[in-house]
Design a protein around this motif. Structure first.
Motif, PDB file in Angstrom:
ATOM      1  N   UNK A  80      -9.666  -8.012  -0.006  1.00  0.00           N
ATOM      2  CA  UNK A  80      -8.894  -7.466  -1.106  1.00  0.00           C
ATOM      3  C   UNK A  80      -9.024  -5.950  -1.117  1.00  0.00           C
ATOM      4  N   UNK A  81      -8.139  -5.285  -1.848  1.00  0.00           N
ATOM      5  CA  UNK A  81      -8.185  -3.836  -1.932  1.00  0.00           C
ATOM      6  C   UNK A  81      -7.198  -3.179  -0.982  1.00  0.00           C
ATOM      7  N   UNK A  82      -6.917  -1.906  -1.231  1.00  0.00           N
ATOM      8  CA  UNK A  82      -5.906  -1.188  -0.456  1.00  0.00           C
ATOM      9  C   UNK A  82      -6.341  -0.966   0.992  1.00  0.00           C
ATOM     10  N   UNK A  94       1.115   4.471  -0.605  1.00  0.00           N
ATOM     11  CA  UNK A  94       0.700   5.442  -1.608  1.00  0.00           C
ATOM     12  C   UNK A  94       0.565   4.708  -2.941  1.00  0.00           C
ATOM     13  N   UNK A  95      -0.467   5.049  -3.704  1.00  0.00           N
ATOM     14  CA  UNK A  95      -0.688   4.500  -5.038  1.00  0.00           C
ATOM     15  C   UNK A  95      -0.808   5.671  -5.997  1.00  0.00           C
ATOM     16  N   UNK A 103      -3.879  -3.991  -6.802  1.00  0.00           N
ATOM     17  CA  UNK A 103      -4.345  -3.998  -5.418  1.00  0.00           C
ATOM     18  C   UNK A 103      -5.619  -3.166  -5.259  1.00  0.00           C
ATOM     19  N   UNK A 104      -5.740  -2.113  -6.031  1.00  0.00           N
ATOM     20  CA  UNK A 104      -6.844  -1.151  -5.886  1.00  0.00           C
ATOM     21  C   UNK A 104      -8.164  -1.741  -6.376  1.00  0.00           C
ATOM     22  N   UNK A 402      -0.728  -7.194  -6.496  1.00  0.00           N
ATOM     23  CA  UNK A 402      -1.441  -7.885  -5.430  1.00  0.00           C
ATOM     24  C   UNK A 402      -0.861  -9.285  -5.297  1.00  0.00           C
ATOM     25  N   UNK A 403      -0.781  -9.789  -4.076  1.00  0.00           N
ATOM     26  CA  UNK A 403      -0.238 -11.121  -3.806  1.00  0.00           C
ATOM     27  C   UNK A 403      -1.297 -11.944  -3.089  1.00  0.00           C
ATOM     28  N   UNK A 404      -1.302 -13.238  -3.340  1.00  0.00           N
ATOM     29  CA  UNK A 404      -2.314 -14.091  -2.725  1.00  0.00           C
ATOM     30  C   UNK A 404      -1.793 -15.482  -2.422  1.00  0.00           C
TER      31      UNK A 404
END
Length: 693
Positions: A80-82, A94-95, A103-104, A402-404
């Protein structure tokens, strides 16, 4: 101290000059640390970044090494995470306002562990293989700095990363002579020109496909409005689905191209989520029913009345995931759509669960990659290109979410994504607390597992409405002796107890029947306050049907369209289109709602017709020879300016879907731009914006 100095963006020439200088200067050193330092300095020149690091990922362990210090930092253990996202997708991101992104992950994504606001992460890909990451460039804007990243920053740094990749690939030997630099720049210029020509050609081809598809889908929609024969309706619907499938493939190809080039734009505009997303479940009812699949839906009544995001893109993700679920779910299977609101984090949570073929554990990590499907035989058996999930993932990330995936092979899958809502302060929920007042509702059921009945129970509970259930497999006498205002019963249960239904109605009780749409015309001999509702049941539908009067609305499609277009009576519409088929389609759509039209087959003829006829509305095609739609609109607006304050609404129709084309047409004077293929209801509703009831 806050930074109030807003950094100016480089022009294309300034960036090209800087790129050439970097190519010469960075290649003069064999010292890796010096190269890293220079790359960091140039990143600050190109973008508003203040903190810049180059990270090298471990190919086996979930760790990253900061090349300037040698310090090892962990990646998220569960991918997980960018940083993990970039490592898996090989895409740059870019965030802006990182803490609004699901996502971050601050613990793993913040290398400095000091407060940051905006983050840009660029994969440095090997020139030999786009699947090998040599390094990751991490560039942050600290908290208190007013600068933000733009798509131009992302584009420049993606191009700059190719230079860094070459230096990493050839380090420590970097012999870059002046001649090599000139050759490289010349090849780069030629490559950009070739890419630009190919994109223009691709865009032109897409337009040429969209235009005839507008005629195909338009006439099929008209046939479907008037056709009463069920068998012919079935043929028409199948043809429509094929046409829509082709349009979907066109859109997927365009989206992949936009995402790859960093041109995908995300808007943040206010909209009502319950209203906008309600039609998503209804859109898939027919396709699931024909396949023998049960589609259930639950939309949280606590969804805010208004949120801020890009609803077009969110609907695109939902449609992609639902299409995917339908494709891989067999007959007698189940699909459940849930749209929930996370009040604590102000987030939209969407989940789509199916009882399909499932995805093997070893394939799940790659399932979001482009052109990837569960097995090599999947495309042959089920169809599709493998683009939908990749596009969905990229869109979710661009939306700050975020997608899962949760899946078990042979059992089914659950795809889910979370999106920040950016809800304005003091926004009320979509449906108020207990909208039914003191009205007592009784749910009669012989089975607790009926999905539609379960949805009704969930809605009533979420709305804090007064209701209760009868016992499992109750006797009808217990219902007759109960105290209630409204009886909710499924069609299946009603068929076993219909002889008693009229007795209930005779005592001034209301009855709500849950039944499939194709049974809506049955059992209409009841006299009294009886209503019907078809799954998938949505909260606003339930609210309206419970509060409704005894008047049953028309179910005839043409009558519905006529009723919705009542405010257009007396208008005259000018249609300008050089394509005879599209001209005919639009004429027939307007004729269906009794709106007279004038036709013109060129821009010049359209201007003449405007001067002569003075229509109330103009529908203007964009891509016409000699005089384009934009040029014709500009001339019409000039004529209006000479004559006074009159303003005729002009709706442009174009096969191009890019924002620049839309902006160009609007700058010419169009009030609204529609992308082909257009639906009858879309054209009618667009005109109604300027002539409300």
């Amino acid at each position: 101290m806050m930074n109030f100095a807003i950094k100016n963006e480089l022009t294309e020439k300034e960036f090209s000059d800087l790129f050439a200088a970097c190519d010469r200067n960075l290649g003069e050193s064999d010292d890796l640390k010096m190269l890293i330092k220079k790359c960091s300095q140039k990143t600050r020149e190109i973008t508003p970044a203040q903190e810049v690091f180059l990270l090298r990922p471990d190919p086996v362990k979930p760790v990253l090494t900061i090349l300037s210090t040698g310090e090892v930092v962990p990646r998220h253990p569960h991918h997980k995470g960018i940083l993990s996202e970039v490592f898996q997708t090989k895409q740059a991101f870019i965030l802006n306002d990182v803490h609004q992104s699901f996502l971050y992950q601050d613990t793993y994504d913040n290398i400095t562990q000091t407060p940051i606001t905006n983050l840009m992460v660029i994969p440095i890909l090997s020139p030999r293989s786009s699947h090998e990451i040599l390094a990751i460039l991490w560039a942050a804007i600290p908290k208190g700095d007013l600068n933000q990243y733009t798509q131009l920053d992302l584009s420049y740094m993606t191009r700059f990363s190719t230079l860094i990749a070459r230096l990493f690939q050839h380090h420590p030997h970097t012999d870059h002579t002046h001649e090599i630099v000139e050759d490289y720049q010349d090849a780069y210029t030629k490559l950009r020109a070739q890419i630009r020509r190919e994109r223009e050609y691709f865009s032109s081809i897409i337009h040429d496909i969209r235009t005839p598809m507008n005629g195909v889908i338009g006439f099929l929609e008209l046939l479907n409005l008037h056709e009463e024969d069920p068998k012919k309706q079935d043929y028409i619907t199948s043809a429509l689905m094929s046409g829509e499938g082709m349009v979907a493939l066109i859109n997927d190809a365009l989206d992949i191209a936009k995402i790859s080039s960093g041109k995908m734009e995300i808007e943040r505009a206010p909209f009502a989520p319950l209203e906008v997303f309600s039609d998503t479940a209804k859109l898939f009812v027919n396709s699931t029913r024909k396949r023998g699949i049960t589609l259930g839906a639950y939309y949280d009544p606590h969804l805010p009345m208004m949120i801020q995001s890009d609803y077009h893109r969110i609907k695109q993700i939902m449609n992609n995931l639902l299409n995917n679920a339908i494709k891989f779910t067999p007959k007698d299977g189940h699909i459940d759509l849930e749209v929930l609101y996370d009040a604590q984090h102000d987030g939209l949570q969407v989940s789509i669960r199916d009882t399909g073929i499932g995805i093997a554990k070893e394939r799940q990590e790659m399932i979001f990659n482009p052109y990837t499907q569960e097995k090599s035989s999947t495309s042959r058996q089920y169809g599709g290109t493998g683009l939908g999930l990749s596009i969905s993932q990229q869109l979710v990330v661009l939306l700050g979410g975020v997608i899962g995936l949760e899946s078990e092979e042979g059992v089914g899958s659950r795809f889910y994504f979370d999106i920040p809502c950016h809800t304005p302060p003091d926004t009320p929920p979509s449906i108020a607390h207990n909208p039914f007042g003191d009205r007592l509702i009784l749910i009669y059921t012989s089975s607790r597992s009926h999905p539609a009945r379960t949805a009704v129970e969930r809605y009533l509970e979420a709305m804090d409405a007064p209701y209760y259930l009868t016992a499992i497999d109750p006797t009808w006498e217990s219902v007759q002796q109960s105290t209630f205002d409204l009886l909710v019963i499924t069609k299946e249960d009603l068929l076993t107890q219909e002889e008693y239904a009229q007795e209930i109605l005779d005592t001034d009780h209301a009855v709500l029947i849950i039944e499939h749409e194709n049974f809506l015309d049955e059992h209409n001999w009841f006299v009294g306050d009886i209503r019907r509702i078809a799954p998938p049941i949505l909260p606003d539908d339930l609210l309206h049907v419970v509060q409704a009067t005894q008047d049953v609305p028309s179910t005839h499609r043409t009558q519905d369209l006529l009723a919705s277009a009542a405010s257009l009576a007396g208008l005259t519409v000018l249609i300008v289109d050089d394509n005879t088929i599209n001209l005919h389609v639009t004429q027939e759509i307007l004729a269906t709602v009794h709106v007279p039209s004038i036709v013109a087959q060129s821009g010049a003829e359209g201007i003449e017709s405007f001067v002569r006829e003075r229509p109330d509305v103009i529908l203007m095609d964009e891509n016409m020879p000699e005089l384009t739609g934009s040029e014709a609109i500009r001339q019409i607006r000039a004529l209006e300016a000479q004559e006074g304050p009159n303003h005729t609404p002009i709706i442009s129709l174009t096969g191009y879907s890019d924002p620049k084309t839309k902006e160009r047409i609007q700058n010419a004077g169009a009030d609204l731009v529609l992308t082909k293929p257009t639906r009858p209801q879309e054209i009618i509703q667009s005109i109604q914006k300027y002539f409300p009831a």
